[in-house]
Design a protein around this motif. Structure first.
Motif, PDB file in Angstrom:
ATOM      1  N   SER A   1       0.840  -1.201   0.000  1.00 34.63           N
ATOM      2  CA  SER A   1       0.000   0.000   0.000  1.00 34.63           C
ATOM      3  C   SER A   1       0.868   1.241   0.000  1.00 34.63           C
ATOM      4  CB  SER A   1      -0.895   0.044   1.229  1.00 34.63           C
ATOM      5  OG  SER A   1      -1.523  -1.172   1.425  1.00 34.63           O
TER       6      SER A   1
ATOM      7  N   ALA B   1       2.313   1.772  -3.363  1.00 31.60           N
ATOM      8  CA  ALA B   1       1.269   2.279  -4.264  1.00 31.60           C
ATOM      9  C   ALA B   1       0.954   3.741  -3.948  1.00 31.60           C
ATOM     10  CB  ALA B   1       0.014   1.427  -4.148  1.00 31.60           C
ATOM     11  N   LEU B   2       1.048   4.094  -2.690  1.00 30.44           N
ATOM     12  CA  LEU B   2       0.764   5.475  -2.279  1.00 30.44           C
ATOM     13  C   LEU B   2       1.765   6.460  -2.888  1.00 30.44           C
ATOM     14  CD1 LEU B   2      -1.249   6.987  -0.514  1.00 30.44           C
ATOM     15  CD2 LEU B   2       0.239   6.623   1.436  1.00 30.44           C
TER      16      LEU B   2
ATOM     17  N   SER C   1       2.599   6.649  -5.842  1.00 25.21           N
ATOM     18  CA  SER C   1       2.180   7.125  -7.164  1.00 25.21           C
ATOM     19  C   SER C   1       1.173   8.253  -7.023  1.00 25.21           C
ATOM     20  CB  SER C   1       1.607   5.979  -7.988  1.00 25.21           C
ATOM     21  OG  SER C   1       0.465   5.468  -7.364  1.00 25.21           O
ATOM     22  N   GLY C   2       0.790   8.581  -5.817  1.00 28.15           N
ATOM     23  CA  GLY C   2      -0.122   9.696  -5.574  1.00 28.15           C
ATOM     24  C   GLY C   2      -1.341   9.245  -4.797  1.00 28.15           C
TER      25      GLY C   2
ATOM     26  N   ASP D   1      -4.524  10.192  -5.091  1.00 25.22           N
ATOM     27  CA  ASP D   1      -5.669   9.864  -5.941  1.00 25.22           C
ATOM     28  C   ASP D   1      -5.510   8.483  -6.554  1.00 25.22           C
ATOM     29  OD1 ASP D   1      -6.962  12.168  -5.482  1.00 25.22           O
ATOM     30  OD2 ASP D   1      -6.400  13.154  -7.370  1.00 25.22           O
ATOM     31  N   GLN D   2      -4.290   8.206  -6.991  1.00 22.38           N
ATOM     32  CA  GLN D   2      -4.027   6.911  -7.604  1.00 22.38           C
ATOM     33  C   GLN D   2      -4.264   5.787  -6.606  1.00 22.38           C
ATOM     34  OE1 GLN D   2      -2.901   6.454 -10.863  1.00 22.38           O
ATOM     35  NE2 GLN D   2      -3.114   8.635 -11.234  1.00 22.38           N
TER      36      GLN D   2
ATOM     37  N   ARG E   1      -6.055   5.841  -3.884  1.00 18.90           N
ATOM     38  CA  ARG E   1      -7.474   5.734  -3.555  1.00 18.90           C
ATOM     39  C   ARG E   1      -8.225   5.045  -4.691  1.00 18.90           C
ATOM     40  NH1 ARG E   1      -8.521  11.038  -1.345  1.00 18.90           N
ATOM     41  NH2 ARG E   1      -7.708  10.240   0.626  1.00 18.90           N
ATOM     42  N   SER E   2      -7.809   5.329  -5.932  1.00 17.99           N
ATOM     43  CA  SER E   2      -8.524   4.778  -7.076  1.00 17.99           C
ATOM     44  C   SER E   2      -8.422   3.257  -7.142  1.00 17.99           C
ATOM     45  CB  SER E   2      -7.992   5.378  -8.374  1.00 17.99           C
ATOM     46  OG  SER E   2      -6.757   4.788  -8.715  1.00 17.99           O
ATOM     47  N   ILE E   3      -7.369   2.681  -6.590  1.00 16.21           N
ATOM     48  CA  ILE E   3      -7.292   1.215  -6.642  1.00 16.21           C
ATOM     49  C   ILE E   3      -7.912   0.589  -5.409  1.00 16.21           C
ATOM     50  CG2 ILE E   3      -5.266   1.171  -8.131  1.00 16.21           C
ATOM     51  CD1 ILE E   3      -3.580   0.457  -5.739  1.00 16.21           C
ATOM     52  N   GLY E   4      -8.486   1.402  -4.534  1.00 12.86           N
ATOM     53  CA  GLY E   4      -9.228   0.851  -3.409  1.00 12.86           C
ATOM     54  C   GLY E   4      -8.448   0.799  -2.108  1.00 12.86           C
ATOM     55  N   ILE E   5      -7.345   1.551  -2.020  1.00 17.23           N
ATOM     56  CA  ILE E   5      -6.614   1.614  -0.751  1.00 17.23           C
ATOM     57  C   ILE E   5      -7.274   2.660   0.136  1.00 17.23           C
ATOM     58  CG2 ILE E   5      -4.419   2.296   0.314  1.00 17.23           C
ATOM     59  CD1 ILE E   5      -3.019   1.140  -2.114  1.00 17.23           C
ATOM     60  N   ASN E   6      -7.512   2.289   1.380  1.00 19.00           N
ATOM     61  CA  ASN E   6      -8.109   3.236   2.312  1.00 19.00           C
ATOM     62  C   ASN E   6      -6.998   4.139   2.854  1.00 19.00           C
ATOM     63  OD1 ASN E   6      -9.413   4.587   4.344  1.00 19.00           O
ATOM     64  ND2 ASN E   6     -10.577   2.795   5.024  1.00 19.00           N
TER      65      ASN E   6
END
Lengths: 258, 366
Positions: free
Chosen positions: B247, B250-251, B253-254, B256-257, B259-264
């Protein structure tokens, strides 16, 4: 696999952006362009369906209400591409895509992820970017990596917010062709917010046109993209004509007072 | 016959695909292998630095004496054994584990706040821990049923957490602009320092001495028991951080990005900041305020290893450990016969680095 939207209100706590959206059911494999002027709620609509902002109303996908879907099913179905590009960091493209899969798609095996990444990078023609840092890429290249991240997870519902905003003509066509192919091949449903009417006309099965009063029209491109709707949506005088290859094209003549 | 050819062709296609599939993936594996090697090199550097640290000090003991003493302690003279095992080893180990805690805390903080200038020190979390510690030093809270050894880190943790939550609330309400949050952190640091000053004013002389010791940051009171406590917390936090590895990557990358893949994102941020507070409080509880390690460590790790958090987090912990260990050596070697408080050394080295980071990285991110 159908997406149905009924009585949907979207917006923020203090400001409703669009109220009472009722759309005819969207069938599997179809690509819908979400069109309309700035600030009309295209992004808000996509974000709402993607579960990022709250909404009221009934949105069902594959016969299941989105809001009551188990979280992991929901995450697996959704492929939302935000308007913001992936930020310029020292992450390399492969890592970004790989970590996104690892973070939320724990059901996929390593081999499946690798295979999917390979296929998507190849299809988009961005293999040479795989081990490059995002900080060293142009905006357009980062947008391609962002799209790859969505496609690699093979979502059933693609919600793409201006996927071609930073791209040159070659990549615009490449992206739309890829999305079109993906939808046709896998039966995924795609909603694509865009300002490019000609790309929408050419690649999408249906257009959803929004204006300040909500949904202005939805239907087959040639039926809804009329001079009247262009005037009502964008405040322009425009025509839809046929080019020498037979594709319909939009010509905007002038802006008119609205 | 046709069927056969067809199936052969299919097979060839599948093989081709598999062959192609392994191309990107194998390139990436090679890339990952290179990073693993770099991580091992950093570990070796940390070990070398530790040995160097143990063999540095006023008593003339060479590296070989120290090595022999560490391997066969029973062959040593009593006085040498005390120097190596009770003074120098805890001192050197403490530098490593405290550095590792601060490096890990800084790396996680920079990722969740998406701010290259974030660190427990620059955002006032360290100062809050100092206030928590000072309160326990000045007033006796042992009636709560806990010994001073545990009460001090606990109080430091409570205050560090409060500061982290304040920063979180601020970055949420004002938008996590790189400079706003850092300016707020500096304001918080000044405010907290003033309160600590007030406590110093009311404190008796022995409490005052302890608080001053705290604010300078020194490894001098290290003991094996303290090393064990700090290492245990580090190990727990390091294992705990593996839950968020993907996570966090992935964070990067931004928001919004991610959040868009479903990370809280909110949840990850909150949990990580709690962990950062714990690491900071425990690291500083026994050595006092040591600045800049948590800021500079992650930057070194990022340059060497990139931001895949499988490498970035351990790399940052190692970079922090190496930095503090080297600072510890410097604190003993700069002025022969005098052991400077290590916090002073890290500040002297850290301030120029901090300014250069503000000038270069801050501009990039804003």
């Amino acid at each position: 696999m159908t997406l149905s939207i009924q009585h949907m209100d979207v917006g923020y706590r203090t400001r409703r952006v669009i109220t009472d959206i009722n759309l005819p059911p969207i069938e599997a494999g179809s690509l819908v362009a979400v069109l309309g002027p700035n600030a009309v709620g295209k992004s808000t609509l996509l974000k709402s369906i993607a579960g990022i902002i709250k909404y009221s109303g009934d949105v069902t996908f594959e016969g299941q209400t989105l809001s009551s879907m188990p979280r992991h099913t929901f995450i697996r179905a959704m492929g939302y591409l935000p308007q913001t590009l992936p930020q310029a960091t020292t992450l390399v493209a492969y890592e970004l895509v790989f970590s996104a899969c690892r973070a939320v798609r724990t059901d996929l095996s390593l081999a499946e992820i690798e295979h999917s990444i390979d296929a998507v990078f190849k299809r988009l023609g961005i293999e040479s970017l795989a081990l490059r840092r995002l900080a060293e890429m142009s905006g357009g290249q980062r947008q391609m990596v962002g799209l790859a991240q969505v496609l690699v997870r093979q979502p059933k519902l693609l919600l793409l917010d201006e996927p071609t905003s930073a791209l040159d003509l070659h990549w615009q066509l490449n992206v739309l062709e890829t999305i079109r192919e993906e939808a046709t091949k896998t039966g995924a449903i795609g909603l694509v917010a865009s300002h490019d009417l000609n790309l929408a006309l050419r690649f999408c099965d249906q257009l959803l046109i929004l204006n300040r009063d909500g949904v202005l029209a939805m239907g087959a491109p040639v039926d809804v993209l009329t001079p009247e709707n262009l005037r009502l949506a964008y405040g322009i005088e425009g025509r839809v004509e046929q080019c020498s290859k037979g594709y319909p094209i939009v010509l905007a003549d002038r802006a008119i007072a609205v | 016959m046709t069927e056969l050819t067809e199936s052969a062709a299919n097979e060839a296609e599948v093989n081709n695909e598999a062959g192609g599939g392994s191309k990107l993936a194998s390139d990436y594996r090679r890339f990952v292998l290179k990073r693993s090697i770099l991580l091992v090199v950093m570990m070796l550097v940390a070990v070398i630095s530790l040995l160097w640290d143990v063999s540095t000090g006023p008593a003339e003991l060479g590296l070989f004496d120290v090595l022999a003493g560490l391997i066969q302690p029973d062959q040593l003279e009593a006085s040498t054994r005390v120097i190596i095992w009770d003074v120098r080893l805890p001192y050197a180990l403490m530098a490593l584990v405290v550095g590792a805690c601060l490096g890990l805390a800084g790396a996680e903080m920079q990722t969740v706040l998406n701010n290259p200038l974030a660190s427990p020190f620059t955002l006032g979390v360290g100062a809050a821990a100092t206030l928590g510690a000072s309160l326990v030093i000045v007033w006796d809270f042992t009636w709560l049923g806990l010994s001073f050894t545990y009460l001090l880190p606990l109080s430091a943790f409570v205050f560090a957490t409060a500061a982290s939550l304040l920063i979180l609330a601020l970055s949420r309400s004002l938008g996590a602009n790189v400079h706003t949050v850092v300016l707020f952190g500096i304001a918080l640091m000044f405010g907290l320092n003033a309160v600590v000053g007030l406590l110093q004013f009311v404190a008796d002389s022995s409490a005052l001495q302890q608080i001053v010791f705290w604010t300078m940051g020194s490894l001098a009171r290290a003991s094996m028991e303290k090393v064990t406590i700090v290492s245990s917390v580090f190990v727990v936090c390091a294992i705990w951080s593996t839950v968020h590895l993907w996570s966090l990557t992935a964070l990067r990358s931004g928001e919004d990005q991610a959040r868009s893949i479903g990370i809280n994102v909110e949840r990850v941020r909150l949990v990580v900041l709690l962990r950062v507070s714990l690491l900071t409080a425990v690291a500083l509880a026994f050595v006092g305020e040591i600045g800049f390690i948590g800021l500079v460590g992650p930057h070194i790790a990022r340059m060497v290893l990139g931001e895949d958090h499988r490498f970035f987090l351990p790399g940052s912990a190692l970079a922090g450990a190496i930095l503090l260990s080297l600072s510890s050596i410097a604190s003993k070697a700069l002025i022969p016969g005098v052991i400077l408080p290590v916090g002073i050394v890290t500040a002297l080295v850290g301030i120029p680095l901090f300014i250069s980071l503000i000038m270069t990285r801050g501009r990039e991110y804003s």
